[in-house]
Design an enzyme around this catalytic site. Structure first.
Site, PDB file in Angstrom:
ATOM      1  N   CYS A 113       0.810  -1.238   0.000  1.00 34.85           N
ATOM      2  CA  CYS A 113       0.000   0.000   0.000  1.00 34.85           C
ATOM      3  C   CYS A 113       0.835   1.277   0.000  1.00 34.85           C
ATOM      4  O   CYS A 113       0.338   2.337  -0.358  1.00 34.85           O
ATOM      5  CB  CYS A 113      -0.925   0.037   1.212  1.00 34.85           C
ATOM      6  SG  CYS A 113      -2.001  -1.380   1.306  1.00 34.85           S
ATOM      7  N   HIS A 251      -3.123   7.260   3.520  1.00 38.33           N
ATOM      8  CA  HIS A 251      -3.584   5.980   2.971  1.00 38.33           C
ATOM      9  C   HIS A 251      -4.997   5.718   3.492  1.00 38.33           C
ATOM     10  O   HIS A 251      -5.302   6.013   4.642  1.00 38.33           O
ATOM     11  CB  HIS A 251      -2.624   4.871   3.413  1.00 38.33           C
ATOM     12  CG  HIS A 251      -3.068   3.514   2.985  1.00 38.33           C
ATOM     13  ND1 HIS A 251      -3.474   3.246   1.702  1.00 38.33           N
ATOM     14  CD2 HIS A 251      -3.188   2.343   3.667  1.00 38.33           C
ATOM     15  CE1 HIS A 251      -3.818   1.981   1.608  1.00 38.33           C
ATOM     16  NE2 HIS A 251      -3.656   1.410   2.788  1.00 38.33           N
ATOM     17  N   ASN A 281     -10.212   0.547  -0.029  1.00 39.22           N
ATOM     18  CA  ASN A 281      -8.750   0.548   0.053  1.00 39.22           C
ATOM     19  C   ASN A 281      -8.181   0.117  -1.297  1.00 39.22           C
ATOM     20  O   ASN A 281      -8.285  -1.048  -1.677  1.00 39.22           O
ATOM     21  CB  ASN A 281      -8.316  -0.418   1.169  1.00 39.22           C
ATOM     22  CG  ASN A 281      -6.813  -0.472   1.346  1.00 39.22           C
ATOM     23  OD1 ASN A 281      -6.063   0.072   0.541  1.00 39.22           O
ATOM     24  ND2 ASN A 281      -6.377  -1.145   2.396  1.00 39.22           N
TER      25      ASN A 281
HETATM   26  O1  UT7 Z   1      -4.080  -1.293   3.686  1.00 38.78           O
HETATM   27  C1  UT7 Z   1      -3.335  -2.156   4.433  1.00 38.78           C
HETATM   28  C2  UT7 Z   1      -3.717  -2.406   5.736  1.00 38.78           C
HETATM   29  N1  UT7 Z   1      -5.081  -2.725   6.056  1.00 38.78           N
HETATM   30  C3  UT7 Z   1      -5.587  -2.216   7.157  1.00 38.78           C
HETATM   31  O2  UT7 Z   1      -4.976  -1.331   7.715  1.00 38.78           O
HETATM   32  C4  UT7 Z   1      -6.859  -2.766   7.740  1.00 38.78           C
HETATM   33  C5  UT7 Z   1      -6.768  -2.782   9.238  1.00 38.78           C
HETATM   34  N2  UT7 Z   1      -7.884  -3.445   9.921  1.00 38.78           N
HETATM   35  C6  UT7 Z   1      -9.130  -2.991   9.887  1.00 38.78           C
HETATM   36  O3  UT7 Z   1      -9.437  -2.019   9.229  1.00 38.78           O
HETATM   37  C7  UT7 Z   1     -10.179  -3.691  10.742  1.00 38.78           C
HETATM   38  O4  UT7 Z   1      -9.523  -4.558  11.657  1.00 38.78           O
HETATM   39  C8  UT7 Z   1     -11.216  -4.504   9.907  1.00 38.78           C
HETATM   40  C9  UT7 Z   1     -12.130  -3.548   9.187  1.00 38.78           C
HETATM   41  C10 UT7 Z   1     -10.498  -5.383   8.906  1.00 38.78           C
HETATM   42  C11 UT7 Z   1     -12.076  -5.368  10.818  1.00 38.78           C
HETATM   43  O5  UT7 Z   1     -12.724  -4.569  11.803  1.00 38.78           O
HETATM   44  P1  UT7 Z   1     -12.716  -5.025  13.328  1.00 38.78           P
HETATM   45  O6  UT7 Z   1     -13.519  -4.030  14.046  1.00 38.78           O
HETATM   46  O7  UT7 Z   1     -11.283  -5.196  13.737  1.00 38.78           O
HETATM   47  O8  UT7 Z   1     -13.494  -6.390  13.272  1.00 38.78           O
HETATM   48  P2  UT7 Z   1     -13.023  -7.848  13.729  1.00 38.78           P
HETATM   49  O9  UT7 Z   1     -11.974  -8.348  12.789  1.00 38.78           O
HETATM   50  O10 UT7 Z   1     -12.695  -7.809  15.165  1.00 38.78           O
HETATM   51  O11 UT7 Z   1     -14.327  -8.693  13.512  1.00 38.78           O
HETATM   52  C12 UT7 Z   1     -15.481  -8.461  14.314  1.00 38.78           C
HETATM   53  C13 UT7 Z   1     -16.559  -9.447  13.906  1.00 38.78           C
HETATM   54  C14 UT7 Z   1     -16.100 -10.892  13.843  1.00 38.78           C
HETATM   55  O12 UT7 Z   1     -17.168 -11.711  14.299  1.00 38.78           O
HETATM   56  P3  UT7 Z   1     -17.158 -12.301  15.787  1.00 38.78           P
HETATM   57  O13 UT7 Z   1     -15.910 -13.119  15.894  1.00 38.78           O
HETATM   58  O14 UT7 Z   1     -17.151 -11.099  16.694  1.00 38.78           O
HETATM   59  O15 UT7 Z   1     -18.424 -13.101  15.829  1.00 38.78           O
HETATM   60  C15 UT7 Z   1     -15.875 -11.133  12.377  1.00 38.78           C
HETATM   61  O16 UT7 Z   1     -16.045 -12.491  12.005  1.00 38.78           O
HETATM   62  O17 UT7 Z   1     -17.025  -9.122  12.583  1.00 38.78           O
HETATM   63  C16 UT7 Z   1     -16.967 -10.305  11.765  1.00 38.78           C
HETATM   64  N3  UT7 Z   1     -16.679  -9.901  10.397  1.00 38.78           N
HETATM   65  C17 UT7 Z   1     -17.645  -9.521   9.532  1.00 38.78           C
HETATM   66  N4  UT7 Z   1     -18.985  -9.441   9.663  1.00 38.78           N
HETATM   67  C18 UT7 Z   1     -19.675  -9.006   8.604  1.00 38.78           C
HETATM   68  C19 UT7 Z   1     -15.495  -9.806   9.776  1.00 38.78           C
HETATM   69  N5  UT7 Z   1     -15.649  -9.353   8.519  1.00 38.78           N
HETATM   70  C20 UT7 Z   1     -16.986  -9.186   8.343  1.00 38.78           C
HETATM   71  C21 UT7 Z   1     -17.767  -8.744   7.266  1.00 38.78           C
HETATM   72  N6  UT7 Z   1     -19.107  -8.662   7.444  1.00 38.78           N
HETATM   73  N7  UT7 Z   1     -17.244  -8.374   6.072  1.00 38.78           N
END
Ligand code: UT7
Length: 379
Positions: A113, A251, A281
């Site tokens: 990125c 970014h 992104n």
């Molecule tokens: O560009 C390069 C770098 N990329 C980044 O910098 C991205 C960095 N990370 C993030 O932006 C965030 O961590 C995410 C947007 C990827 C995820 O957000 P989060 O608030 O950290 O969510 P999480 O991974 O803790 O997931 C929360 C819940 C999980 O369910 P449980 O375990 O709580 O039941 C996931 O399975 O949300 C679930 N989940 C989804 N639900 C609906 C994960 N992806 C999805 C989805 N739709 N697409």
């Protein structure tokens, strides 16, 4: 002898027209507009019907017209991004050919990125040391072609796009004047696209069939830390205060990351360019596309300070400090354009999904290679 600087004299973006909405994604993934919007700020992203070289070429032609520079006068084409049709020949040579930039060296630069920002720093250094005079730096991605569309953790986050800038030697103090560049390699295994590279040869994997390792929460925390520290450091190194910064062009991985970095750097969100809601992104393309939009909407002031923090796979990070010059309008325009898209974004994604192995046969091969950190751990 006067100092030489690398002025940003041209800019141009090329966004594919087909839009994939959050609702489109929920037709084949267990996700929702509410989840994606609240966790990331994203509403839609673009899916390209053309190659990354075509996107890059149109963006570069627009940037060259904006600068009033003949492609024959380019000394260097830097293609920043992870999305290559082939590794040999490289993608920059394809852009060089399409532009008719026959005198230019052609370099692919991949720091994920941050590739555009690293490319800007590289070309600036080459111009400032007198090695070259004129360069085009591209940030481009075509992530839709190697996205694992069955994985909702990553499939909702990314989009395609491209933009380019032209850099030219100048004796006026402007362009990128400072940079903090680094790599949080200890956590490199948290963002991995399995399927590309020599490590996978012989495992019966076809290009585009990928598995993504993506530890979102770890990446999130490290992104905020690295972008924030790099921004504070580059400002301190150059004696520029947060108040003096007119614009932050970060970014665009997640609205919450952007807000946290701005808060840590002490810069209000009114000064931050945000495109994540429209484009998701786009990896290497996010910063240059946001820069072009800032210029086209009149948000870049002459003689102003701009901060560009970025973060990505590696885990590479940076923050660039740019002093804009006097000119904020293009010298000319290009009639370069993409051919029309004949499919909707969802139709294109469904075509790619259909090509990915539905039975997971080749995915088994994606788990096989032994990676650097495992080898190091075994020592
Ligand atoms: O560009 C390069 C770098 N990329 C980044 O910098 C991205 C960095 N990370 C993030 O932006 C965030 O961590 C995410 C947007 C990827 C995820 O957000 P989060 O608030 O950290 O969510 P999480 O991974 O803790 O997931 C929360 C819940 C999980 O369910 P449980 O375990 O709580 O039941 C996931 O399975 O949300 C679930 N989940 C989804 N639900 C609906 C994960 N992806 C999805 C989805 N739709 N697409």
């Amino acid at each position: 002898m006067p100092n030489t600087y690398a002025a940003i004299t041209g800019w141009g973006a090329c966004m594919p027209p087909a839009i994939l909405t959050n609702d489109d994604l929920s037709t084949f993934l267990d996700t929702s507009d509410e989840w994606i919007t609240s966790r990331t700020g994203m509403k839609e992203r673009r899916i390209s019907h053309v190659t990354a070289v075509e996107l890059s070429t149109v963006a570069a032609k627009r940037a060259l017209a904006c600068a009033g520079l003949d492609p024959a006068d380019l000394d260097m084409v830097i293609y920043g991004g992870v999305s290559n049709e082939e590794l040999c020949p490289n993608s920059a040579s394809g852009v060089q050919l399409a532009l008719g930039a026959t005198k230019a060296a052609a370099v692919d630069l991949n720091t994920a990125c941050t590739s555009f920002c690293y490319g800007l720093a590289t070309a600036t250094a080459m111009i400032r040391t007198g090695l070259i005079k004129n360069a085009v730096v591209i940030g481009v991605e075509l992530i839709s072609r190697y996205m694992d569309w069955s994985n909702r953790n990553v499939a909702v986050l990314f989009g395609d796009g491209a933009a380019a800038v032209v850099l030219q030697a100048s004796d006026e103090e402007q362009g990128m004047l400072g940079a903090v560049l680094g790599c949080d390699a200890e956590a490199r295994q948290t963002l991995r696209v399995r399927g590309f590279g020599c490590g996978y040869s012989g495992y019966g994997i076809t290009f585009g069939d990928t598995l993504w390792d993506f530890d979102g929460q770890v990446i999130f925390k490290r992104a905020v830390q690295a972008m924030s520290h790099a921004s504070v450091k580059v400002l301190a190194d150059h004696g520029v205060s947060a108040e003096q910064v007119s614009l932050v062009i970060p970014h665009q991985a997640n609205l919450r990351i952007i807000e946290s970095v701005a808060k840590y750097a002490g810069i209000p969100m009114e000064k931050v360019i945000v495109t994540v809601q429209k484009y998701g992104n786009m990896s290497a393309a996010t910063v240059p596309v946001a820069l072009v939009e800032a210029l086209e909407s009149g948000r870049v002031q002459p003689d102003s300070w701009i901060l560009m923090p970025a973060f990505g796979g590696g885990l590479t990070y940076c923050s660039l400090l740019v002093k804009w010059g006097k000119r904020v309008t293009p010298l000319g325009t290009s009639d370069a354009a993409l051919p029309p898209a004949t499919q909707t974004a969802l139709e294109m994604v469904n075509t790619i999904r259909a090509g990915q192995d539905p039975h997971g046969r080749s995915k088994a091969g994606l788990m096989a290679p032994v990676f650097t950190e495992q080898r190091l751990a075994a020592k």
